[in-house]
Design an enzyme around this catalytic site. Structure first.
Site, PDB file in Angstrom:
ATOM      1  N   TYR A 146       0.794  -1.192  -0.037  1.00  0.00           N
ATOM      2  CA  TYR A 146      -0.011  -0.042  -0.011  1.00  0.00           C
ATOM      3  C   TYR A 146       0.895   1.217  -0.065  1.00  0.00           C
ATOM      4  O   TYR A 146       1.843   1.162   0.692  1.00  0.00           O
ATOM      5  CB  TYR A 146      -0.933  -0.117   1.318  1.00  0.00           C
ATOM      6  CG  TYR A 146      -1.772   1.144   1.206  1.00  0.00           C
ATOM      7  CD1 TYR A 146      -2.875   1.411   0.508  1.00  0.00           C
ATOM      8  CD2 TYR A 146      -1.605   2.035   2.329  1.00  0.00           C
ATOM      9  CE1 TYR A 146      -3.765   2.428   0.681  1.00  0.00           C
ATOM     10  CE2 TYR A 146      -2.346   3.418   2.607  1.00  0.00           C
ATOM     11  CZ  TYR A 146      -3.370   3.544   1.659  1.00  0.00           C
ATOM     12  OH  TYR A 146      -4.219   4.475   1.780  1.00  0.00           O
ATOM     13  N   ASP A 241       9.345   2.789  -0.683  1.00  0.00           N
ATOM     14  CA  ASP A 241       8.504   3.386   0.041  1.00  0.00           C
ATOM     15  C   ASP A 241       8.794   3.172   1.466  1.00  0.00           C
ATOM     16  O   ASP A 241       8.351   2.371   2.376  1.00  0.00           O
ATOM     17  CB  ASP A 241       7.086   2.953  -0.369  1.00  0.00           C
ATOM     18  CG  ASP A 241       5.984   3.261   0.572  1.00  0.00           C
ATOM     19  OD1 ASP A 241       6.212   4.012   1.582  1.00  0.00           O
ATOM     20  OD2 ASP A 241       4.811   3.194   0.472  1.00  0.00           O
ATOM     21  N   LYS A 269       5.050   9.096   8.622  1.00  0.00           N
ATOM     22  CA  LYS A 269       5.056   8.437  10.095  1.00  0.00           C
ATOM     23  C   LYS A 269       6.119   9.025  11.252  1.00  0.00           C
ATOM     24  O   LYS A 269       5.958  10.104  11.335  1.00  0.00           O
ATOM     25  CB  LYS A 269       4.841   7.013  10.225  1.00  0.00           C
ATOM     26  CG  LYS A 269       3.769   6.549   9.190  1.00  0.00           C
ATOM     27  CD  LYS A 269       3.279   4.961   9.284  1.00  0.00           C
ATOM     28  CE  LYS A 269       2.329   4.555   8.221  1.00  0.00           C
ATOM     29  NZ  LYS A 269       1.021   4.929   8.593  1.00  0.00           N
TER      30      LYS A 269
END
Length: 430
Positions: A146, A241, A269
């Site tokens: 994702y 990613d 994050k």
């Protein structure tokens, strides 16, 4: 058994009248595991507190950012002080330079960095840059990975898309999804075949170097090395990613931990210390194609926001200056792994525990979990029961079998022992 608290039930019913599904991000709705989502009032250290005042040991940590625990004092104080100077300028600040310099000093193979406001934005921008740089349109991603909710990524995606079993996302044009090619994670031959079939058309391969959106999935030995070689031979931009793994698996992220250099890297994050922050960076040769240096356009009013920057800078500086943090995280995760392993072993229930650094996941499976298909074939209905048993006992796991758990330094040995004890009790009754 459904876990509810009085206030959470009331708030969820109220929320559904004005917010789609009652939540602002789908997995929070508990649809995969069933029941009513818990509404959180506050958090400190390793603990969350719901609207009824119940305490939970937290294994989500805001889906990764709270690596040093909730309300980490130096970050909170830095935000409070910076807010007095105004919350946004829409103009350059020295702090943005300091943030970029700090990232470069920590991460191998990053010459330039552009700050954005989310991991989705970072991945979307990195792919656009790769397309602009190569003059090609197609990208390769992996089933169950994702990369945020931009159109190009919602093809066989993990995380919430997997949780809700959405195979085709309405609103994504066929032309966009047609340029996104997918391969099973850990399957180098499948990628080689796609590159061969689309020779000279692939702009980028984007991957979670250690996947966290179908549980924690580790790369097989040689997988990244093979992809790196394939990209080099075919002029393809290799994008890591690292929204989850960046500054979590090591100070230099997965690039450092795995010993692999990507061409572009995306962050989110941990980089924001809990504030909405993302970034993408990489080789100067590629990054100089971004406006205003080049013609690949990317912009954002709140990019480099001073409050977000001071939170992220304080967090990253702490991680850079205290190398023992990563040793502590690894030791705590290993301690949890050992305890869960012992509990599961004696139960006779088939299981797999995947772990790297401070990312870990439990799968009720009788075969290795190495990709999305093997994660999906596990006994996820048993996981849902496990989730609710843990929640009832005051332990907050991700509300989906397709999400990794995140460990923080705030977690104590007693917290971990309690987690293992509750797991043992659950297994005895199932």
């Amino acid at each position: 058994m459904e876990h509810t608290t009085t206030r959470s039930k009331e708030l969820f019913e109220r929320a559904q009248l004005s917010i789609p599904g009652g939540v602002n991000s789908p997995v929070r709705a508990f649809k995969s595991v069933g029941g009513t989502p818990v509404f959180i009032k506050k958090a400190k250290g390793a603990y969350l507190y719901d609207e009824d005042g119940k305490q939970y040991i937290d294994y989500i940590n805001s889906w990764g950012p709270m690596i040093l625990g909730h309300a980490y004092d130096p970050v909170v104080k830095a935000i409070q002080e910076k807010a007095l100077d105004s919350t946004s300028f829409g103009a350059p600040t020295e702090l943005e330079i300091e943030m970029a310099e700090l990232i470069k000093s920590m991460v191998p193979n990053v010459d330039m960095v552009r700050m954005v406001s989310s991991g989705t934005e970072a991945c979307m921008s990195a792919v656009r840059l790769a397309r602009g740089y190569t003059g090609r349109n197609k990208i390769i991603k992996f089933e169950g990975c994702y990369h945020g909710h931009a159109d190009a990524f919602l093809v066989k995606a993990g995380s919430g898309v997997a949780t809700f079993n959405i195979q085709t996302v309405p609103g994504v044009p066929a032309g966009v999804s047609g340029d996104t090619l997918t391969a099973p994670y850990n399957d180098l031959e499948a990628v080689e075949k796609l590159v061969k079939e689309n020779k000279g058309e692939i702009a980028a391969i984007i991957i979670e170097p250690v996947a966290g959106n179908m549980g924690c999935i580790l790369p097989r030995p040689g997988f990244h090395e093979g992809l790196r070689k394939l990209c080099d031979e075919n002029g393809i931009v290799y994008i890591f990613d690292e929204v989850m793994t960046g500054f979590r698996l090591a100070a230099g992220g997965a690039q450092e931990r795995l010993g692999i250099n990507a061409d572009l890297v995306t962050y989110g994050k941990v980089i924001g210390g809990g504030m909405p922050v993302g970034a993408f960076g990489g080789k100067k040769e590629i990054m100089q194609h971004i406006a205003p240096l080049g013609n690949v356009y990317q912009a954002g009013t709140l990019s480099g926001n001073p409050i977000a920057m001071i939170a992220g800078y304080t967090m990253l500086k702490t991680l850079k200056d205290n190398s023992s943090i990563y040793k502590e995280l690894d030791e705590k995760t290993s301690y949890l792994h050992k305890g869960l392993d012992n509990a599961l072993k004696t139960s006779g229930i088939p299981y797999v525990i995947n772990k790297m650094g401070s990312m870990i996941s439990v799968h009720f499976s009788d075969k290795p979990v190495v990709d999305f298909a093997s994660a999906a074939s596990a006994n996820n209905s048993l996981f849902n029961k496990y989730f609710h048993a843990m929640l009832d006992a005051g332990i907050y796991l991700p509300p989906s079998a397709y999400e990794t758990w995140f460990i923080s330094t705030a977690l104590s040995t007693e917290d971990i022992d309690r987690t293992v004890e509750v797991t043992s009790d659950f297994l005895k009754n199932n």
